[in-house]
Design a protein around this motif. Structure first.
Motif, PDB file in Angstrom:
ATOM      1  N   GLU A  99       0.817  -1.207   0.000  1.00 35.82           N
ATOM      2  CA  GLU A  99       0.000   0.000   0.000  1.00 35.82           C
ATOM      3  C   GLU A  99       0.854   1.261   0.000  1.00 35.82           C
ATOM      4  O   GLU A  99       0.511   2.264  -0.615  1.00 35.82           O
ATOM      5  CB  GLU A  99      -0.915  -0.001   1.234  1.00 35.82           C
ATOM      6  N   SER A 100       2.004   1.183   0.692  1.00 36.79           N
ATOM      7  CA  SER A 100       2.866   2.354   0.779  1.00 36.79           C
ATOM      8  C   SER A 100       3.731   2.527  -0.461  1.00 36.79           C
ATOM      9  O   SER A 100       3.674   3.559  -1.136  1.00 36.79           O
ATOM     10  CB  SER A 100       3.767   2.244   2.014  1.00 36.79           C
ATOM     11  N   LEU A 101       4.522   1.504  -0.780  1.00 35.85           N
ATOM     12  CA  LEU A 101       5.483   1.619  -1.876  1.00 35.85           C
ATOM     13  C   LEU A 101       4.854   1.322  -3.231  1.00 35.85           C
ATOM     14  O   LEU A 101       4.962   2.113  -4.168  1.00 35.85           O
ATOM     15  CB  LEU A 101       6.661   0.676  -1.631  1.00 35.85           C
ATOM     16  N   GLY A 102       4.185   0.189  -3.345  1.00 34.40           N
ATOM     17  CA  GLY A 102       3.626  -0.215  -4.634  1.00 34.40           C
ATOM     18  C   GLY A 102       2.612   0.770  -5.174  1.00 34.40           C
ATOM     19  O   GLY A 102       2.677   1.194  -6.333  1.00 34.40           O
ATOM     20  N   THR A 103       1.673   1.168  -4.319  1.00 36.68           N
ATOM     21  CA  THR A 103       0.639   2.100  -4.762  1.00 36.68           C
ATOM     22  C   THR A 103       1.230   3.464  -5.088  1.00 36.68           C
ATOM     23  O   THR A 103       0.831   4.127  -6.058  1.00 36.68           O
ATOM     24  CB  THR A 103      -0.450   2.238  -3.679  1.00 36.68           C
ATOM     25  N   SER A 104       2.202   3.886  -4.295  1.00 39.28           N
ATOM     26  CA  SER A 104       2.846   5.180  -4.525  1.00 39.28           C
ATOM     27  C   SER A 104       3.582   5.203  -5.864  1.00 39.28           C
ATOM     28  O   SER A 104       3.440   6.150  -6.647  1.00 39.28           O
ATOM     29  CB  SER A 104       3.824   5.476  -3.384  1.00 39.28           C
ATOM     30  N   VAL A 105       4.334   4.133  -6.122  1.00 35.54           N
ATOM     31  CA  VAL A 105       5.075   4.060  -7.385  1.00 35.54           C
ATOM     32  C   VAL A 105       4.107   4.018  -8.571  1.00 35.54           C
ATOM     33  O   VAL A 105       4.334   4.662  -9.597  1.00 35.54           O
ATOM     34  CB  VAL A 105       5.992   2.827  -7.394  1.00 35.54           C
ATOM     35  N   ALA A 106       3.021   3.288  -8.437  1.00 38.67           N
ATOM     36  CA  ALA A 106       2.037   3.192  -9.516  1.00 38.67           C
ATOM     37  C   ALA A 106       1.449   4.553  -9.839  1.00 38.67           C
ATOM     38  O   ALA A 106       1.288   4.920 -11.009  1.00 38.67           O
ATOM     39  CB  ALA A 106       0.931   2.210  -9.129  1.00 38.67           C
ATOM     40  N   ALA A 107       1.139   5.307  -8.795  1.00 38.62           N
ATOM     41  CA  ALA A 107       0.558   6.633  -9.012  1.00 38.62           C
ATOM     42  C   ALA A 107       1.552   7.578  -9.677  1.00 38.62           C
ATOM     43  O   ALA A 107       1.202   8.349 -10.579  1.00 38.62           O
ATOM     44  CB  ALA A 107       0.094   7.207  -7.681  1.00 38.62           C
ATOM     45  N   ILE A 108       2.814   7.477  -9.242  1.00 38.52           N
ATOM     46  CA  ILE A 108       3.849   8.354  -9.804  1.00 38.52           C
ATOM     47  C   ILE A 108       4.081   8.062 -11.278  1.00 38.52           C
ATOM     48  O   ILE A 108       4.062   8.961 -12.129  1.00 38.52           O
ATOM     49  CB  ILE A 108       5.160   8.206  -9.006  1.00 38.52           C
ATOM     50  N   LEU A 109       4.303   6.791 -11.591  1.00 39.54           N
ATOM     51  CA  LEU A 109       4.589   6.419 -12.978  1.00 39.54           C
ATOM     52  C   LEU A 109       3.360   6.591 -13.866  1.00 39.54           C
ATOM     53  O   LEU A 109       3.480   6.812 -15.074  1.00 39.54           O
ATOM     54  CB  LEU A 109       5.085   4.977 -13.045  1.00 39.54           C
ATOM     55  N   GLY A 110       2.181   6.492 -13.280  1.00 45.84           N
ATOM     56  CA  GLY A 110       0.964   6.643 -14.059  1.00 45.84           C
ATOM     57  C   GLY A 110       0.748   8.054 -14.570  1.00 45.84           C
ATOM     58  O   GLY A 110      -0.022   8.266 -15.516  1.00 45.84           O
ATOM     59  N   ARG A 111       1.437   9.029 -13.983  1.00 42.64           N
ATOM     60  CA  ARG A 111       1.289  10.414 -14.420  1.00 42.64           C
ATOM     61  C   ARG A 111       2.239  10.771 -15.565  1.00 42.64           C
ATOM     62  O   ARG A 111       2.256  11.921 -16.011  1.00 42.64           O
ATOM     63  CB  ARG A 111       1.511  11.355 -13.234  1.00 42.64           C
ATOM     64  N   GLY A 112       3.036   9.777 -15.970  1.00 41.02           N
ATOM     65  CA  GLY A 112       3.969  10.042 -17.072  1.00 41.02           C
ATOM     66  C   GLY A 112       5.404  10.102 -16.596  1.00 41.02           C
ATOM     67  O   GLY A 112       5.680  10.407 -15.428  1.00 41.02           O
ATOM     68  N   LEU A 113       6.352   9.824 -17.509  1.00 38.22           N
ATOM     69  CA  LEU A 113       7.770   9.768 -17.145  1.00 38.22           C
ATOM     70  C   LEU A 113       8.406  11.156 -17.282  1.00 38.22           C
ATOM     71  O   LEU A 113       9.280  11.400 -18.113  1.00 38.22           O
ATOM     72  CB  LEU A 113       8.483   8.739 -18.027  1.00 38.22           C
TER      73      LEU A 113
END
Length: 397
Positions: A99-113
């Motif tokens: 919930e902390s790392l996986g979800t955070s990374v998904a949200a970050i990368l989902g906004r574009g590189l």
């Protein structure tokens, strides 16, 4: 004269006849005795209830019924956990880290590189206890791979990140060393409160279930409670415990532990050591002496395992450094991994300490002390987040 004689004879005959009749009447009363025999026949009737008394025997057969639940009690023997794959097992217990790392990374990368996304990714990994230096190297390596391979989507970038983490963790030897013959010796150390003694008990339980003879040496003589706790684990697991009084020489207990294990043809000796930090110098000197005396008798320890509490994060790594300087640690037992949102500590341990995580604690039960599986760990850390990346990208289009 003759007539008179005849009269007398007749009189006698009459008298005799009457007396005989009287005698016969008196004797005829004897047949009156049979009437009492009628009640005798009636006395046979109480025998009928005797046959009825057999009926109470029926409940005796009914007492067999409680045996039926015995068969049902076998059901708890079928554990659910062993049926899970390593990935499923990790995924089920790493909810907080995911919930902390996986979800955070998904949200970050989902906004574009974007440049902002790369900076946020660094912050997220540092917050997950990956460590500053390790994070910088990981993110820079990921960016370079994305440029070389023409990656443009968050989903592809996430797949590359998982691959980078697997490579980071997958090169170390995580097998617990065993001797081909004789008694294998594992020396276990670490700060008190990290779950050190409990981990030893769980390891003992696992190996006794596998049919091995296990001996536990209670060389943490600074705390009487440590030896008591180890003895309870010995009773639970079926392992033999060697202990001494509070304040006894730890090296002597370790020596006696090996002597007992070797004499009994034990397969495995687990040595618990003290982990107080009030006086680091004295503690480390004591630890060095214990290892030296033990190896003088048993030969080199097959494993020197350092127990670290995952919830302490970078502080735990700082404490661990003192143990690394005192003895050659061969592997880490990382406890309470299920209780922390900072799953990146696994990467930090291997990066900063230079030793692999071999065993992880994923819960309270005996079976929750499991071999560390890098592949399962990475998959569990990012399980079910790729879909989130896709959803966010679809919303941006």
């Amino acid at each position: 004269m003759t007539e008179e004689l005849i009269v007398v004879v007749l009189a006698v005959v009459v008298l005799l006849g009457g007396g005989g009749a009287l005698l016969l009447r008196r004797r005829g009363r004897a047949p009156e005795a049979p009437p009492p025999e009628a009640p005798v026949a009636e006395e046979v009737e109480p025998e009928a209830p005797v046959a009825e008394e057999v009926e109470p025997e029926a409940p005796v057969a009914e007492e067999v019924e409680p045996e039926a639940p015995v068969a049902e009690e076998v059901e708890p023997e079928a554990p659910v956990e062993p049926a899970l794959t390593p990935t499923q097992r990790f995924s089920a217990r790493l909810g907080r880290a995911r919930e902390s790392l996986g979800t955070s990374v998904a949200a970050i990368l989902g906004r574009g590189l974007t440049e902002e996304a790369w900076e946020e990714l660094e912050e997220s990994l540092i917050a997950a206890d990956v460590g500053v230096e390790a994070t910088m190297e990981l993110v820079e390596g990921l960016r370079e791979r994305c440029r070389e391979e023409g990656v443009r989507t968050g989903e592809d970038a996430l797949s590359l990140l998982k691959e980078v983490l697997r490579l980071e963790l997958g090169t170390a030897d995580r097998e617990l060393a065993r001797r081909p013959e004789g008694t294998t010796v594992w020396l276990v150390t670490g700060v008190n409160g990290t779950g050190k003694t409990t981990s030893i008990g769980k390891l003992a339980a696992r190996h006794t279930r596998e049919g091995e003879r296990v001996v536990l040496a209670a060389a943490d003589t600074f705390r009487a409670a440590a030896a008591d706790q180890l003895e309870r684990w010995g009773q639970t697991s079926g392992a033999r415990v060697v202990r001494a009084g509070e304040g006894a020489d730890p090296a002597s207990v370790a020596f006696d532990g090996y002597a007992s294990a070797a004499a009994g043809d034990a397969d495995l000796l687990l040595v618990d050591t003290a982990g107080r930090l009030q006086n680091k110098t004295a503690l480390m000197d004591e630890l060095r002496k214990t290892k030296r005396v033990l190896e003088r008798e048993a030969g080199p320890c097959d494993e020197v395992l350092l127990v670290i509490d995952a919830t302490t994060g970078q502080n735990g790594l700082s404490q661990a450094q003192a143990f690394l300087e005192a003895v050659d640690v061969s592997g880490v037992v990382l406890t309470k991994l299920d209780s922390t949102a900072r799953g990146g500590i696994v990467i930090a341990i291997q990066r900063q300490l230079g030793i692999p995580v071999k065993i992880v604690g994923l819960g309270e039960s005996v079976d929750d002390l499991a071999p560390f599986d890098p592949e399962a760990f990475v998959e569990a850390l990012f399980a079910e987040v790729a879909q989130d990346v896709d959803l966010e990208e679809d919303g941006d289009r």
